[in-house]
Design a protein around this motif. Structure first.
Motif, short mmCIF file in Angstrom:
data_model
loop_
_atom_site.label_atom_id
_atom_site.label_comp_id
_atom_site.label_asym_id
_atom_site.label_seq_id
_atom_site.Cartn_x
_atom_site.Cartn_y
_atom_site.Cartn_z
N ARG A 9 0.84 -1.21 0.00
CA ARG A 9 0.00 0.00 0.00
C ARG A 9 0.87 1.25 0.00
O ARG A 9 0.53 2.25 -0.63
N GLU A 53 -0.28 5.09 -1.33
CA GLU A 53 -1.40 5.29 -0.42
C GLU A 53 -0.94 5.81 0.95
O GLU A 53 -1.69 5.71 1.92
N LYS A 86 -3.37 8.17 2.66
CA LYS A 86 -4.54 7.48 3.20
C LYS A 86 -4.21 6.77 4.51
O LYS A 86 -4.99 6.78 5.46
N ASP A 127 -3.97 9.19 7.30
CA ASP A 127 -5.32 9.56 7.74
C ASP A 127 -5.93 8.47 8.63
O ASP A 127 -6.58 8.75 9.63
N GLU A 128 -5.69 7.19 8.27
CA GLU A 128 -6.17 6.07 9.08
C GLU A 128 -5.53 6.09 10.46
O GLU A 128 -6.20 5.82 11.47
#
Length: 128
Positions: free
Chosen positions: A23, A28, A31, A34-35
């Motif tokens: 990933r 990513e 992302k 953010d997670e």
């Protein structure tokens, strides 16, 4: 079979925390960051082996603060002797373990009444 304590919510959250390195390779990273901010720590795995951990700065600060909480006891010889005497007093008042196969009443009759060092108990309560 022994009953196991199993928290499915915690297990699901832990399983969700694992992130394959592919990933990151696919771009990513934003992302995943953010997670991390939303759900907490992420564990990056490479070839199904955990390699590193991503966490928020706040989480990192908590870990650093907790790791700094070490206790350094510098004692004089007299203080060390008082500590050892205190531990000996406590150990003297600890009843022997009751064998699992014995009848509790029979064992307690053999041991007899227990004396309690109130001063040691009070000192332990102050420490706790």
């Amino acid at each position: 079979m022994a009953k196991q304590n199993y928290d499915s919510v915690t297990a699901a959250k832990l399983m969700h925390a694992f992130v394959p390195i592919s990933r990151l390779n696919k771009g990513e990273t934003g992302k995943i960051i953010d997670e991390v901010k939303e759900d907490g720590i992420r564990i990056i795995v490479k070839n199904n082996i955990p390699e590193c951990v991503m966490m928020s700065v706040e989480e990192y600060d908590k870990f650093v603060a907790l790791s700094a909480r070490t206790v350094k006891i510098e004692q004089t010889k007299e203080e060390e002797e008082r500590r050892k005497a205190f531990i000996r007093r406590i150990r003297q008042n600890v009843p022997p373990p009751i064998p699992a196969s014995s009848d509790r009443k029979k064992v307690m009759d053999e041991i007899g009444p227990l004396s309690i060092d109130e001063e040691a108990v009070s000192a332990l309560r102050r420490l706790g």
